[in-house]
Write a protein that holds these residues in place. Structure first.
Motif, PDB file in Angstrom:
ATOM      1  N   CYS A 292      -1.481  -8.944 -14.216  1.00  0.00           N
ATOM      2  CA  CYS A 292      -0.861 -10.265 -14.238  1.00  0.00           C
ATOM      3  C   CYS A 292      -1.756 -11.323 -14.877  1.00  0.00           C
ATOM      4  O   CYS A 292      -1.340 -12.456 -15.035  1.00  0.00           O
ATOM      5  CB  CYS A 292      -0.468 -10.677 -12.808  1.00  0.00           C
ATOM      6  SG  CYS A 292      -1.882 -10.997 -11.744  1.00  0.00           S
TER       7      CYS A 292
ATOM      8  N   GLN B  93      -3.300 -10.878  -6.451  1.00  0.00           N
ATOM      9  CA  GLN B  93      -1.973 -11.399  -6.772  1.00  0.00           C
ATOM     10  C   GLN B  93      -0.942 -10.286  -6.950  1.00  0.00           C
ATOM     11  O   GLN B  93       0.238 -10.499  -6.776  1.00  0.00           O
ATOM     12  CB  GLN B  93      -2.029 -12.216  -8.065  1.00  0.00           C
ATOM     13  CG  GLN B  93      -2.988 -13.381  -8.030  1.00  0.00           C
ATOM     14  CD  GLN B  93      -2.473 -14.517  -7.159  1.00  0.00           C
ATOM     15  OE1 GLN B  93      -2.728 -14.561  -5.975  1.00  0.00           O
ATOM     16  NE2 GLN B  93      -1.723 -15.412  -7.757  1.00  0.00           N
ATOM     17  N   CYS B  94      -1.395  -9.125  -7.369  1.00  0.00           N
ATOM     18  CA  CYS B  94      -0.475  -8.011  -7.567  1.00  0.00           C
ATOM     19  C   CYS B  94      -1.186  -6.730  -7.153  1.00  0.00           C
ATOM     20  O   CYS B  94      -2.274  -6.784  -6.592  1.00  0.00           O
ATOM     21  CB  CYS B  94       0.002  -7.956  -9.027  1.00  0.00           C
ATOM     22  SG  CYS B  94      -1.271  -7.462 -10.204  1.00  0.00           S
TER      23      CYS B  94
HETATM   24 ZN   LIG Z   1      -2.731  -9.064 -10.899  1.00  0.00          ZN
END
Ligand SMILES: [Zn+2]
Ligand SMILES: [Zn+2]
Length: 100
Positions: free
Chosen positions: A52, A68-69
């Protein structure tokens, strides 16, 4: 852990959240002191998520992971190689011992 740019050591943070920032630079977990945050575009130095593009990365168990991912990157095999050579050293030492 000292600041990755100037080497200043983190002083007792006292109350509240620490002004120091964490990040990952070249597969190393680093801290950035408040001075360097102001004086330098430190975010540009950070490794980025391959999924990301976020700089919210953490190092854990020899991997770089994105907060975040679900992206994660194994650390170029350095940790595994270190373990491997240690095991080999022990094996070698044991063999020498039994040969005597
Ligand atoms: Zn990420
Ligand atoms: Zn610094």
């Amino acid at each position: 852990m000292p600041c990755y740019r100037c080497g200043t050591r983190q002083t007792d943070p006292g109350k509240g959240p620490s002004p120091w920032k964490r990040g990952v630079v070249r597969d190393e977990q680093v801290l950035v002191c408040p001075d360097c945050q102001q004086a330098h575009d430190w975010v540009a130095d950070l490794d980025r998520c391959g999924g990301c593009g976020s700089t919210m990365l953490v190092r854990a168990l020899g991997e770089t992971r994105c907060r975040q991912c679900a992206w994660a990157k194994a650390a170029g095999g350095t940790a595994a190689a270190g373990d491997g050579s240690l095991a080999a050293d022990v094996e070698e030492a044991l063999r020498r011992r039994f040969e005597r």
